[in-house]
Design a protein around this motif. Structure first.
Motif, short mmCIF file in Angstrom:
data_model
loop_
_atom_site.label_atom_id
_atom_site.label_comp_id
_atom_site.label_asym_id
_atom_site.label_seq_id
_atom_site.Cartn_x
_atom_site.Cartn_y
_atom_site.Cartn_z
N MET A 1 0.83 -1.47 0.16
CA MET A 1 -0.15 -0.07 0.12
C MET A 1 0.69 0.78 0.02
N LYS A 2 1.03 1.84 -0.77
CA LYS A 2 1.18 3.09 -0.76
C LYS A 2 0.68 4.85 -0.02
N VAL A 3 0.99 4.95 0.96
CA VAL A 3 0.60 5.68 1.62
C VAL A 3 0.40 7.10 1.42
N HIS A 4 -0.22 7.81 1.88
CA HIS A 4 -0.80 9.14 1.81
C HIS A 4 -1.30 9.65 3.11
N ASN A 5 -1.90 9.70 3.85
CA ASN A 5 -2.40 9.88 4.60
C ASN A 5 -2.34 9.15 5.43
N VAL A 6 -1.90 9.50 7.01
CA VAL A 6 -1.94 8.97 8.33
C VAL A 6 -2.36 9.98 9.58
N GLU A 7 -2.50 9.78 10.42
CA GLU A 7 -2.72 9.70 11.14
C GLU A 7 -3.32 9.58 12.67
N LEU A 43 6.10 1.49 7.39
CA LEU A 43 5.10 1.43 6.20
C LEU A 43 4.28 2.61 5.94
N ILE A 44 4.51 3.21 6.81
CA ILE A 44 3.52 4.11 6.80
C ILE A 44 4.07 5.60 6.02
N ASP A 45 5.59 4.92 5.49
CA ASP A 45 6.59 5.77 4.24
C ASP A 45 6.45 7.15 4.80
N LEU A 62 -2.84 2.70 24.17
CA LEU A 62 -2.75 1.69 22.70
C LEU A 62 -2.87 2.82 21.65
N ASN A 63 -2.12 2.77 20.63
CA ASN A 63 -2.15 4.33 20.03
C ASN A 63 -2.84 3.56 18.56
N PHE A 64 -3.05 4.64 17.84
CA PHE A 64 -4.85 3.68 17.24
C PHE A 64 -3.70 4.90 15.76
N TYR A 65 -3.43 4.70 14.89
CA TYR A 65 -2.52 5.58 13.93
C TYR A 65 -4.08 5.01 12.41
N LYS A 66 -4.83 5.72 12.08
CA LYS A 66 -5.48 5.89 11.22
C LYS A 66 -4.69 6.05 9.59
N VAL A 67 -4.69 4.79 8.42
CA VAL A 67 -4.30 4.65 7.63
C VAL A 67 -4.51 5.28 6.71
N GLU A 68 -4.71 6.57 5.45
CA GLU A 68 -5.32 5.62 4.22
C GLU A 68 -7.00 6.11 4.17
N GLU A 69 -7.75 6.08 5.22
CA GLU A 69 -9.09 6.89 5.57
C GLU A 69 -9.96 4.80 5.59
N LYS A 70 -8.45 3.47 5.97
CA LYS A 70 -9.55 2.62 5.57
C LYS A 70 -8.91 1.59 6.17
N MET A 71 -7.95 1.83 7.53
CA MET A 71 -7.78 0.78 8.27
C MET A 71 -7.22 1.86 9.60
#
Length: 196
Positions: A1-7, A43-45, A62-71
């Protein structure tokens, strides 16, 4: 997966704080200082989005990193750090066990093991725990760049020999330095989150 958005959505300690948007989650577990943050950053570049620390026991939530608005990638506190009080370790243990055993969004767990050494007793206990609860597991041998390439097969076979349910399909050697293993880890994550 190419990651552009992470939060980093939330650092949670109890179920009512977990995200409630229904996205699938992949948890990362391992001893303190095994390289969870480095794997997440690879993984998230991002170079240092997930905080890496020379100080073990730093992640206490527990740190929740949202990746590409999908997981979500969920960074779980490391185990085996001796300088934390017994009471604190028990509190972390309950928090981790609650998340791993009761979270319906959890689709799989990446268990990180330092490839320079054989899996420790704590590593094996974690793997057995995950197996007991029938959670899909990918074991990742970290810091493989610090092992001579001629010994990589031996490292993998030693780790696999220690458990009776891991095999070459669910064990990956990884380096945050050379990015070896990154694609294999993403392939496994994609398979897990696309199930159902």
């Amino acid at each position: 997966m190419k990651v552009h958005n992470v939060e980093l959505t939330i650092s949670a300690v109890k179920p009512e704080q977990y995200p409630n948007n229904g996205f699938p989650e992949i948890a990362l577990v391992g001893r303190s200082n095994v390289g969870k943050s480095s794997l997440i950053n690879t993984l998230i570049d991002r170079r240092s989005y997930a905080r890496t620390s020379g100080q073990p026991g730093k992640t206490q939530t527990l740190n929740f990193y949202k990746v590409e608005e999908k997981m979500y990638l969920v960074d779980v506190p490391g185990y085996g750090y001796a300088k934390v009080s017994k009471k604190e370790r028990e509190k972390w243990g309950r928090m981790i066990e609650t998340y791993l055993t009761q979270r319906p969004n959890l689709k799989g767990v990446i268990s990180l093991i330092d490839a320079r050494h054989e899996p420790t007793e704590l590593d094996l206990q974690m793997l057995e725990f995950l197996h007991y609860y029938q959670l899909p597991v990918l074991a990742v041998g970290t810091k493989i760049d610090k092992v001579p390439r001629s010994k990589w097969n031996k490292v993998a076979s030693n780790a696999l020999r220690k458990t009776d349910f891991l095999n070459s399909d669910n064990y990956v050697l990884f380096s945050a330095v050379s990015k070896i293993g990154k694609d294999s880890v993403w392939d496994w994550i994609d398979q897990m989150i696309e199930k159902d």
